[in-house]
Design an enzyme around this catalytic site. Structure first.
Site, PDB file in Angstrom:
ATOM      1  N   ARG A 124      55.881  34.915  52.143  1.00  0.00           N
ATOM      2  CA  ARG A 124      56.469  34.734  53.471  1.00  0.00           C
ATOM      3  C   ARG A 124      56.544  33.255  53.823  1.00  0.00           C
ATOM      4  NH1 ARG A 124      53.603  38.914  57.593  1.00  0.00           N
ATOM      5  NH2 ARG A 124      53.441  37.015  58.828  1.00  0.00           N
ATOM      6  N   ARG A 183      49.087  36.047  49.607  1.00  0.00           N
ATOM      7  CA  ARG A 183      49.838  37.272  49.909  1.00  0.00           C
ATOM      8  C   ARG A 183      51.248  37.203  49.330  1.00  0.00           C
ATOM      9  NH1 ARG A 183      50.482  39.287  55.959  1.00  0.00           N
ATOM     10  NH2 ARG A 183      51.154  37.146  56.251  1.00  0.00           N
ATOM     11  N   ARG A 199      48.989  29.362  63.037  1.00  0.00           N
ATOM     12  CA  ARG A 199      48.936  30.765  63.476  1.00  0.00           C
ATOM     13  C   ARG A 199      47.518  31.141  63.917  1.00  0.00           C
ATOM     14  NH1 ARG A 199      51.012  33.377  58.232  1.00  0.00           N
ATOM     15  NH2 ARG A 199      50.602  35.368  59.260  1.00  0.00           N
ATOM     16  N   ARG A 225      50.437  40.442  72.042  1.00  0.00           N
ATOM     17  CA  ARG A 225      49.792  39.208  71.572  1.00  0.00           C
ATOM     18  C   ARG A 225      49.467  38.262  72.702  1.00  0.00           C
ATOM     19  NH1 ARG A 225      51.954  39.388  65.909  1.00  0.00           N
ATOM     20  NH2 ARG A 225      51.060  37.578  64.916  1.00  0.00           N
ATOM     21  N   LYS A 243      46.126  44.108  59.339  1.00  0.00           N
ATOM     22  CA  LYS A 243      46.773  45.020  60.298  1.00  0.00           C
ATOM     23  C   LYS A 243      47.907  45.802  59.634  1.00  0.00           C
ATOM     24  CE  LYS A 243      47.916  41.602  63.051  1.00  0.00           C
ATOM     25  NZ  LYS A 243      47.338  40.470  62.292  1.00  0.00           N
TER      26      LYS A 243
HETATM   27  P1  AP5 Z   1      48.090  42.121  55.921  1.00  0.00           P
HETATM   28  O1  AP5 Z   1      47.835  43.584  56.032  1.00  0.00           O
HETATM   29  O2  AP5 Z   1      49.473  41.672  55.606  1.00  0.00           O
HETATM   30  O3  AP5 Z   1      47.518  41.362  57.211  1.00  0.00           O
HETATM   31  P2  AP5 Z   1      48.078  41.275  58.688  1.00  0.00           P
HETATM   32  O4  AP5 Z   1      46.921  41.320  59.617  1.00  0.00           O
HETATM   33  O5  AP5 Z   1      49.169  42.284  58.915  1.00  0.00           O
HETATM   34  O6  AP5 Z   1      48.649  39.797  58.645  1.00  0.00           O
HETATM   35  P3  AP5 Z   1      49.997  39.158  59.204  1.00  0.00           P
HETATM   36  O7  AP5 Z   1      50.049  37.777  58.633  1.00  0.00           O
HETATM   37  O8  AP5 Z   1      51.191  40.043  58.947  1.00  0.00           O
HETATM   38  O9  AP5 Z   1      49.726  39.097  60.720  1.00  0.00           O
HETATM   39  P4  AP5 Z   1      50.370  38.184  61.725  1.00  0.00           P
HETATM   40  O10 AP5 Z   1      49.891  38.811  62.979  1.00  0.00           O
HETATM   41  O11 AP5 Z   1      50.115  36.747  61.595  1.00  0.00           O
HETATM   42  O12 AP5 Z   1      51.955  38.290  61.379  1.00  0.00           O
HETATM   43  P5  AP5 Z   1      53.153  39.103  62.060  1.00  0.00           P
HETATM   44  O13 AP5 Z   1      54.055  39.517  60.988  1.00  0.00           O
HETATM   45  O14 AP5 Z   1      52.658  40.096  63.028  1.00  0.00           O
HETATM   46  O15 AP5 Z   1      47.059  41.549  54.812  1.00  0.00           O
HETATM   47  C1  AP5 Z   1      47.046  40.162  54.508  1.00  0.00           C
HETATM   48  C2  AP5 Z   1      46.687  40.000  53.017  1.00  0.00           C
HETATM   49  O16 AP5 Z   1      45.357  40.451  52.810  1.00  0.00           O
HETATM   50  C3  AP5 Z   1      47.573  40.799  52.065  1.00  0.00           C
HETATM   51  O17 AP5 Z   1      47.761  40.027  50.921  1.00  0.00           O
HETATM   52  C4  AP5 Z   1      46.734  42.048  51.741  1.00  0.00           C
HETATM   53  O18 AP5 Z   1      47.027  42.541  50.448  1.00  0.00           O
HETATM   54  C5  AP5 Z   1      45.323  41.487  51.819  1.00  0.00           C
HETATM   55  N1  AP5 Z   1      44.344  42.458  52.308  1.00  0.00           N
HETATM   56  C6  AP5 Z   1      44.495  43.360  53.337  1.00  0.00           C
HETATM   57  N2  AP5 Z   1      43.363  44.059  53.508  1.00  0.00           N
HETATM   58  C7  AP5 Z   1      42.472  43.596  52.581  1.00  0.00           C
HETATM   59  C8  AP5 Z   1      41.115  43.928  52.262  1.00  0.00           C
HETATM   60  N3  AP5 Z   1      40.450  44.891  52.919  1.00  0.00           N
HETATM   61  N4  AP5 Z   1      40.507  43.237  51.262  1.00  0.00           N
HETATM   62  C9  AP5 Z   1      41.174  42.259  50.579  1.00  0.00           C
HETATM   63  N5  AP5 Z   1      42.461  41.905  50.821  1.00  0.00           N
HETATM   64  C10 AP5 Z   1      43.101  42.561  51.822  1.00  0.00           C
HETATM   65  O19 AP5 Z   1      53.853  37.936  62.934  1.00  0.00           O
HETATM   66  C11 AP5 Z   1      54.521  36.879  62.327  1.00  0.00           C
HETATM   67  C12 AP5 Z   1      55.171  36.019  63.400  1.00  0.00           C
HETATM   68  O20 AP5 Z   1      56.114  36.803  64.157  1.00  0.00           O
HETATM   69  C13 AP5 Z   1      54.229  35.418  64.449  1.00  0.00           C
HETATM   70  O21 AP5 Z   1      53.618  34.225  64.020  1.00  0.00           O
HETATM   71  C14 AP5 Z   1      55.211  35.202  65.624  1.00  0.00           C
HETATM   72  O22 AP5 Z   1      56.002  34.044  65.403  1.00  0.00           O
HETATM   73  C15 AP5 Z   1      56.114  36.414  65.534  1.00  0.00           C
HETATM   74  N6  AP5 Z   1      55.621  37.564  66.315  1.00  0.00           N
HETATM   75  C16 AP5 Z   1      55.274  38.789  65.852  1.00  0.00           C
HETATM   76  N7  AP5 Z   1      54.862  39.580  66.853  1.00  0.00           N
HETATM   77  C17 AP5 Z   1      54.958  38.841  67.980  1.00  0.00           C
HETATM   78  C18 AP5 Z   1      54.641  39.098  69.342  1.00  0.00           C
HETATM   79  N8  AP5 Z   1      54.142  40.292  69.756  1.00  0.00           N
HETATM   80  N9  AP5 Z   1      54.841  38.104  70.238  1.00  0.00           N
HETATM   81  C19 AP5 Z   1      55.341  36.909  69.865  1.00  0.00           C
HETATM   82  N10 AP5 Z   1      55.634  36.589  68.584  1.00  0.00           N
HETATM   83  C20 AP5 Z   1      55.442  37.555  67.648  1.00  0.00           C
END
Ligand code: AP5
Length: 226
Positions: free
Chosen positions: A162, A129, A173, A90, A15
């Site tokens: 991270r 990552r 997660r 979410r 994402k």
């Molecule tokens: P990346 O692009 O970083 O993936 P992502 O989907 O953004 O993964 P996240 O871990 O950031 O999502 P998340 O939803 O768990 O975390 P968030 O920060 O929102 O890619 C991942 C890896 O894959 C990278 O190494 C990249 O290089 C590689 N990659 C990408 N595309 C690729 C491809 N095509 N081929 C190969 N490799 C590839 O949330 C974190 C925490 O914040 C949550 O757990 C929660 O505690 C809190 N939080 C955030 N938002 C909310 C909400 N709305 N409500 C409540 N709590 C929340």
């Protein structure tokens, strides 16, 4: 009407990777609630101290906190042409709050893209990552390495792992995603807004699939694909 998009998908689906590419292409902001919360933690604010415990154990922060953050963010001037939400909503409660906020602004959602990636692949992506400490750009030690070891290609910042990218937190997660967030797929499917896109493959191929499936008008695409 602003081009309001949501990117969904399990942790590690890509994402953040694709939201920043889409944002550059469409000249609208990518809004990552995860990045906003990590910024609060880094800044040592009261909010940061409150959310850290949830994030470190892979739990969602309470709806009322995150909804207030997003409501404020959507009112900033840079959203007047649209936005790409990454990591919000979410829960069904968050989706309903977003509907209300958009209604008050006189806006609507254009499309919701869900990136699909098998679980074994997302576990591999998350455990390798590395993220830029300064601009949050994600890399991967083997799948998407930076040109220089542990250094961001974009801003020169230091890459780090991270706190929630450790094996036991990744499992939590994924469990939270399946329980609390996956039901949103039906929420948006029932409203005719959902597009499911294969998140595997080269970044440019995934971006091209997103642009096609999200029905992004050609007039909104300001930067041609290289
Ligand atoms: P990346 O692009 O970083 O993936 P992502 O989907 O953004 O993964 P996240 O871990 O950031 O999502 P998340 O939803 O768990 O975390 P968030 O920060 O929102 O890619 C991942 C890896 O894959 C990278 O190494 C990249 O290089 C590689 N990659 C990408 N595309 C690729 C491809 N095509 N081929 C190969 N490799 C590839 O949330 C974190 C925490 O914040 C949550 O757990 C929660 O505690 C809190 N939080 C955030 N938002 C909310 C909400 N709305 N409500 C409540 N709590 C929340």
């Amino acid at each position: 009407m602003p081009l309001n998009l949501i990117l969904m998908g399990p942790p590690g689906a890509g994402k953040g990777t694709q939201a920043s590419r889409l944002a550059q292409r469409l000249q609208v902001p990518a809004i990552s609630t995860g990045d906003m919360l990590r910024e609060e933690i880094r800044g040592g604010s009261a909010l940061g101290r409150e959310v850290r415990a949830y994030m470190d154990r892979g739990a969602l922060v309470p709806d009322q906190l995150i909804i207030a953050i997003i409501e404020g963010r959507l009112q900033r001037d840079d959203c007047s042409r649209g936005f790409i939400l990454d990591g919000f909503p979410r829960t069904v409660g968050q989706a309903e709050a977003l509907d209300r906020a958009l209604q008050q602004l006189g806006w609507s959602l254009h499309r919701v893209g869900s990136l699909t990636v098998p679980t074994d692949e997302v576990v591999k992506r998350l455990s390798g990552r590395r993220t830029c400490r300064d601009c949050s750009t994600p890399y991967h030690v083997s799948l998407d390495p930076p040109s220089r070891h542990d250094t961001c290609d974009i801003c020169g910042g230091t890459l780090q792992q991270r706190d929630d990218d450790h094996e036991h937190v990744i499992a939590k997660r994924l469990e939270v995603y399946a329980r609390d967030t996956a039901p949103l797929l039906d929420y948006y499917r029932d409203r005719g807004l959902l597009a499911e896109i294969d998140g595997r493959g080269k970044h440019d191929d995934v971006l091209a699939a997103l642009l096609a499936h999200l029905d992004v008008p050609l007039t909104a695409q300001t930067i041609p694909v290289a």
